[in-house]
Design a protein around this motif. Structure first.
Motif, PDB file in Angstrom:
ATOM      1  N   SER A 135      11.889   3.622  10.381  1.00  0.00           N
ATOM      2  CA  SER A 135      11.434   4.346   9.189  1.00  0.00           C
ATOM      3  C   SER A 135      11.007   3.416   8.062  1.00  0.00           C
ATOM      4  O   SER A 135      10.213   3.789   7.204  1.00  0.00           O
ATOM      5  CB  SER A 135      12.526   5.292   8.689  1.00  0.00           C
ATOM      6  N   GLU A 136      11.517   2.187   8.057  1.00  0.00           N
ATOM      7  CA  GLU A 136      11.176   1.245   6.988  1.00  0.00           C
ATOM      8  C   GLU A 136       9.882   0.497   7.317  1.00  0.00           C
ATOM      9  O   GLU A 136       9.638   0.154   8.483  1.00  0.00           O
ATOM     10  CB  GLU A 136      12.309   0.232   6.787  1.00  0.00           C
ATOM     11  N   PRO A 137       9.065   0.224   6.294  1.00  0.00           N
ATOM     12  CA  PRO A 137       7.838  -0.545   6.536  1.00  0.00           C
ATOM     13  C   PRO A 137       8.148  -1.934   7.094  1.00  0.00           C
ATOM     14  O   PRO A 137       9.175  -2.530   6.771  1.00  0.00           O
ATOM     15  CB  PRO A 137       7.216  -0.662   5.141  1.00  0.00           C
ATOM     16  N   LEU A 138       7.266  -2.436   7.937  1.00  0.00           N
ATOM     17  CA  LEU A 138       7.390  -3.788   8.456  1.00  0.00           C
ATOM     18  C   LEU A 138       6.812  -4.762   7.429  1.00  0.00           C
ATOM     19  O   LEU A 138       6.119  -4.359   6.493  1.00  0.00           O
ATOM     20  CB  LEU A 138       6.657  -3.909   9.790  1.00  0.00           C
ATOM     21  N   ILE A 161       2.362  -8.739  12.426  1.00  0.00           N
ATOM     22  CA  ILE A 161       1.904  -8.186  11.147  1.00  0.00           C
ATOM     23  C   ILE A 161       1.440  -9.333  10.257  1.00  0.00           C
ATOM     24  O   ILE A 161       2.185 -10.277  10.000  1.00  0.00           O
ATOM     25  CB  ILE A 161       3.045  -7.403  10.442  1.00  0.00           C
ATOM     26  N   ASP A 162       0.176  -9.263   9.811  1.00  0.00           N
ATOM     27  CA  ASP A 162      -0.365 -10.267   8.890  1.00  0.00           C
ATOM     28  C   ASP A 162      -0.117  -9.879   7.442  1.00  0.00           C
ATOM     29  O   ASP A 162       0.143 -10.727   6.595  1.00  0.00           O
ATOM     30  CB  ASP A 162      -1.873 -10.434   9.116  1.00  0.00           C
ATOM     31  N   SER A 163      -0.247  -8.578   7.156  1.00  0.00           N
ATOM     32  CA  SER A 163       0.028  -8.073   5.808  1.00  0.00           C
ATOM     33  C   SER A 163       0.401  -6.608   5.908  1.00  0.00           C
ATOM     34  O   SER A 163       0.059  -5.936   6.883  1.00  0.00           O
ATOM     35  CB  SER A 163      -1.188  -8.254   4.885  1.00  0.00           C
ATOM     36  N   ALA A 164       1.112  -6.147   4.894  1.00  0.00           N
ATOM     37  CA  ALA A 164       1.538  -4.739   4.846  1.00  0.00           C
ATOM     38  C   ALA A 164       1.371  -4.234   3.421  1.00  0.00           C
ATOM     39  O   ALA A 164       1.630  -4.960   2.463  1.00  0.00           O
ATOM     40  CB  ALA A 164       2.995  -4.625   5.276  1.00  0.00           C
ATOM     41  N   GLU A 165       0.914  -2.990   3.307  1.00  0.00           N
ATOM     42  CA  GLU A 165       0.722  -2.405   1.983  1.00  0.00           C
ATOM     43  C   GLU A 165       0.979  -0.907   2.049  1.00  0.00           C
ATOM     44  O   GLU A 165       0.459  -0.221   2.930  1.00  0.00           O
ATOM     45  CB  GLU A 165      -0.720  -2.656   1.512  1.00  0.00           C
ATOM     46  N   GLU A 166       1.789  -0.421   1.131  1.00  0.00           N
ATOM     47  CA  GLU A 166       1.989   1.027   1.024  1.00  0.00           C
ATOM     48  C   GLU A 166       0.880   1.569   0.136  1.00  0.00           C
ATOM     49  O   GLU A 166       0.719   1.147  -1.000  1.00  0.00           O
ATOM     50  CB  GLU A 166       3.372   1.330   0.441  1.00  0.00           C
ATOM     51  N   THR A 167       0.102   2.502   0.698  1.00  0.00           N
ATOM     52  CA  THR A 167      -1.066   3.005  -0.023  1.00  0.00           C
ATOM     53  C   THR A 167      -1.510   4.327   0.577  1.00  0.00           C
ATOM     54  O   THR A 167      -0.892   4.843   1.509  1.00  0.00           O
ATOM     55  CB  THR A 167      -2.223   1.965   0.046  1.00  0.00           C
ATOM     56  N   THR A 168      -2.591   4.852   0.047  1.00  0.00           N
ATOM     57  CA  THR A 168      -3.242   6.014   0.648  1.00  0.00           C
ATOM     58  C   THR A 168      -4.355   5.508   1.544  1.00  0.00           C
ATOM     59  O   THR A 168      -5.147   4.655   1.131  1.00  0.00           O
ATOM     60  CB  THR A 168      -3.821   6.939  -0.438  1.00  0.00           C
ATOM     61  N   VAL A 169      -4.375   6.009   2.780  1.00  0.00           N
ATOM     62  CA  VAL A 169      -5.474   5.674   3.692  1.00  0.00           C
ATOM     63  C   VAL A 169      -6.311   6.925   3.902  1.00  0.00           C
ATOM     64  O   VAL A 169      -5.823   8.051   3.798  1.00  0.00           O
ATOM     65  CB  VAL A 169      -4.975   5.121   5.049  1.00  0.00           C
ATOM     66  N   TYR A 170      -7.572   6.702   4.221  1.00  0.00           N
ATOM     67  CA  TYR A 170      -8.515   7.797   4.367  1.00  0.00           C
ATOM     68  C   TYR A 170      -9.186   7.760   5.732  1.00  0.00           C
ATOM     69  O   TYR A 170      -9.531   6.691   6.242  1.00  0.00           O
ATOM     70  CB  TYR A 170      -9.591   7.709   3.278  1.00  0.00           C
ATOM     71  N   MET A 171      -9.345   8.951   6.297  1.00  0.00           N
ATOM     72  CA  MET A 171     -10.213   9.133   7.450  1.00  0.00           C
ATOM     73  C   MET A 171     -11.540   9.609   6.875  1.00  0.00           C
ATOM     74  O   MET A 171     -11.564  10.516   6.032  1.00  0.00           O
ATOM     75  CB  MET A 171      -9.642  10.168   8.416  1.00  0.00           C
ATOM     76  N   VAL A 172     -12.642   8.980   7.310  1.00  0.00           N
ATOM     77  CA  VAL A 172     -13.926   9.266   6.674  1.00  0.00           C
ATOM     78  C   VAL A 172     -15.043   9.456   7.697  1.00  0.00           C
ATOM     79  O   VAL A 172     -14.993   8.933   8.809  1.00  0.00           O
ATOM     80  CB  VAL A 172     -14.334   8.128   5.705  1.00  0.00           C
TER      81      VAL A 172
END
Length: 196
Positions: A135-138, A161-172
């Motif tokens: 459940s926790e981000p890597l 994992i090279d980088s991790a960011e908590e954000t909003t992602v979009y399907m477009v």
């Protein structure tokens, strides 16, 4: 008729040149084919890997457990300008938002299950597209198994994992500069979109 004869003559000349260049001295011979160098990798290739096998359009299927964003900057049905270059002709395209989701997004490095060179800094795979990530981000440096098939050989591959960011992602949905229609593209992050 004259054009066909000219084309046949040109092909014959190229074939004769290539055959003549192949001697039996045992030494490699230069031909027209070997004189042409492969194009150098661009910054995009080096940082994102070769996306020629990437399925830029998707089914629209959402990974299990992925939460819709409650108040996204770009709501479903709205439009925005893409400022990312995951593929040729993407940067500057108008995107129609198909869905917005809050998650952790990862840039990853992995070696395809089908073999070949490692794909470095691939953008993007989300937390819900990893096998049993918890459940926790890597974090950068963690390892995981990919459960997504954006590219051939990706599904089931081990990733770092090279980088991790908590954000909003979009399907477009969008159209590339050369007119290619891309639907349900996964993923573009909020920072890769700009208001029109």
């Amino acid at each position: 008729m004259i054009k066909k004869k000219f084309q046949l003559s040109a092909l014959s000349a190229v074939a004769a040149f290539t055959l003549a260049a192949c001697g039996d001295s045992g030494e490699p011979q230069m031909t027209q084919e070997t004189e042409v160098e492969a194009p150098e990798k661009t910054t995009e290739d080096a940082s994102h890997g070769d996306h020629s096998t990437m399925d830029h359009s998707g089914s629209g299927e959402i990974p299990e457990g992925l939460e819709e964003a409650a108040d996204p900057t770009y709501p479903k049905g709205s439009t925005a300008v893409i400022t990312a270059d995951h593929m040729d002709g993407m940067d500057g395209s108008e995107a129609t938002i198909v869905g917005a989701f809050d998650t952790t997004v990862y840039a990853i490095t992995y070696t395809p299950e089908t073999g070949g060179e490692p794909v470095e800094n691939h953008k993007w795979v989300i937390h819900e597209e990893l096998e049993d990530p918890g459940s926790e981000p890597l974090a950068a440096g963690d390892e995981a198994v990919i459960a997504a098939d954006h590219m051939e050989g990706m599904n089931g591959a081990n990733a770092t994992i090279d980088s991790a960011e908590e954000t909003t992602v979009y399907m477009v949905d969008f159209k590339t500069a050369d007119g290619q229609e891309v639907t349900n593209h996964k993923w573009v992050t909020e920072s890769e979109l700009a208001a029109e």
